[in-house]
Design a protein around this motif. Structure first.
Motif, PDB file in Angstrom:
ATOM      1  N   ARG A 193       0.865  -1.529   0.363  1.00 51.89           N
ATOM      2  CA  ARG A 193      -0.117   0.050   0.062  1.00 51.89           C
ATOM      3  C   ARG A 193       0.461   0.896  -0.221  1.00 51.89           C
ATOM      4  O   ARG A 193       0.576   2.266  -0.557  1.00 51.89           O
ATOM      5  CB  ARG A 193      -0.908   0.109   1.205  1.00 51.89           C
ATOM      6  N   PHE A 194       1.707   1.089   0.655  1.00 50.27           N
ATOM      7  CA  PHE A 194       2.579   2.740   0.332  1.00 50.27           C
ATOM      8  C   PHE A 194       3.769   2.725  -0.270  1.00 50.27           C
ATOM      9  O   PHE A 194       3.331   3.872  -0.838  1.00 50.27           O
ATOM     10  CB  PHE A 194       3.771   2.195   2.294  1.00 50.27           C
ATOM     11  N   VAL A 195       4.174   1.658  -1.481  1.00 47.64           N
ATOM     12  CA  VAL A 195       4.472   1.737  -2.152  1.00 47.64           C
ATOM     13  C   VAL A 195       4.234   2.231  -3.494  1.00 47.64           C
ATOM     14  O   VAL A 195       4.256   3.063  -4.275  1.00 47.64           O
ATOM     15  CB  VAL A 195       5.810   0.849  -3.246  1.00 47.64           C
ATOM     16  N   SER A 196       2.431   2.060  -3.678  1.00 48.35           N
ATOM     17  CA  SER A 196       1.580   2.141  -4.780  1.00 48.35           C
ATOM     18  C   SER A 196       1.617   3.333  -4.652  1.00 48.35           C
ATOM     19  O   SER A 196       1.338   3.976  -5.774  1.00 48.35           O
ATOM     20  CB  SER A 196       0.084   1.350  -4.235  1.00 48.35           C
ATOM     21  N   THR A 197       1.033   4.294  -3.582  1.00 43.48           N
ATOM     22  CA  THR A 197       0.388   5.367  -3.112  1.00 43.48           C
ATOM     23  C   THR A 197       1.992   6.842  -3.398  1.00 43.48           C
ATOM     24  O   THR A 197       2.070   7.158  -4.123  1.00 43.48           O
ATOM     25  CB  THR A 197       0.147   5.958  -1.583  1.00 43.48           C
ATOM     26  N   HIS A 198       2.684   5.992  -2.698  1.00 46.87           N
ATOM     27  CA  HIS A 198       4.328   6.638  -2.582  1.00 46.87           C
ATOM     28  C   HIS A 198       5.498   6.579  -3.742  1.00 46.87           C
ATOM     29  O   HIS A 198       5.057   8.224  -4.534  1.00 46.87           O
ATOM     30  CB  HIS A 198       5.541   6.504  -1.601  1.00 46.87           C
TER      31      HIS A 198
END
Length: 237
Positions: A193-198
């Motif tokens: 979730r973090f890498v997809s958003t960041h």
């Protein structure tokens, strides 16, 4: 900051502009949740880091998906693919990432394997997301790339000389910094979730080109901030 319609952030105690600003701070800069809490407190906004975490989880991916749809098919036709190790609760994962020739993140996918099936999954995701195949694909020497490319994109030129995919390797550095700031990812789901958003938010503010004048940089930054606010307005919470 501009005024945000309350309808988009109904059932939230804090105004939309505070929520979106907190999410922007967290994903735009290498800050911890407690850092964001302190920055907001300095401005007289008393929000707990747990609340910031909930806002980041709820709204971050929504913002990123809007940005992803806007940029679909607009990247350079040379893709660079690479993978790095991520350890979560003692288990080794591989974070597969693709960027274009200008350093913009195309996509990132956390997987437990480093084989042809994992490379195929990444490439299918890229083709679906971009809607078009690249002209050239650059990778390291991992044979899984060439095997997967032969199945999905046999006509695409594939190069793997040492050092050619530096953009992809460098794009991992931002995630490494955040991983240390978070004291490691807590779960595979959180990491994905973090890498997809960041990646998508980083793309919007990627303005560090050597040929830009100061005036050009300010203009592009103003446009990026305007786009960010427009994205925030379009979210129905």
């Amino acid at each position: 900051m501009t005024e945000f319609p309350a309808a988009h952030f109904r059932r939230h105690r804090f105004p939309a502009e505070i929520i979106t600003h907190a999410v922007w701070l967290y994903f735009r800069f290498p800050l911890s949740l407690r850092d964001v809490e302190d920055l907001l407190a300095e401005r007289g906004i008393n929000v707990s880091f747990q609340t910031v975490s909930e806002w980041a989880a709820k709204f971050g991916l929504k913002f990123a998906n809007q940005l992803r749809r806007r940029s679909r098919g607009q990247f350079a036709d040379k893709w660079q693919l690479d993978e790095m190790v991520v350890t979560i609760k003692g288990k080794k994962y591989w974070l597969w990432r693709a960027v274009d020739a200008n350093g913009y993140v195309l996509d990132a996918l956390l997987q437990s394997r480093r084989n042809k099936a994992a490379a195929l999954r990444l490439m299918r995701k890229l083709l679906k997301g971009q809607g078009i195949a690249p002209r050239v694909m650059l990778t390291d020497k991992l044979r899984s790339y060439s095997a997967a490319k032969a199945d999905l994109m046999p006509k695409v030129e594939h190069r793997s000389p040492k050092g050619l995919n530096n953009q992809a390797e460098n794009s991992h550095l931002a995630v490494r910094r955040r991983e240390r700031r978070m004291m490691r990812f807590k779960s595979a789901r959180q990491c994905q979730r973090f890498v997809s958003t960041h990646g998508q938010i980083a793309n919007l503010f990627l303005l560090h080109r050597k040929d830009l004048t100061a005036a050009d940089h300010r203009q592009l930054r103003t446009h990026a901030i305007s786009t960010w606010r427009e994205i925030a307005l379009s979210i129905d919470a």
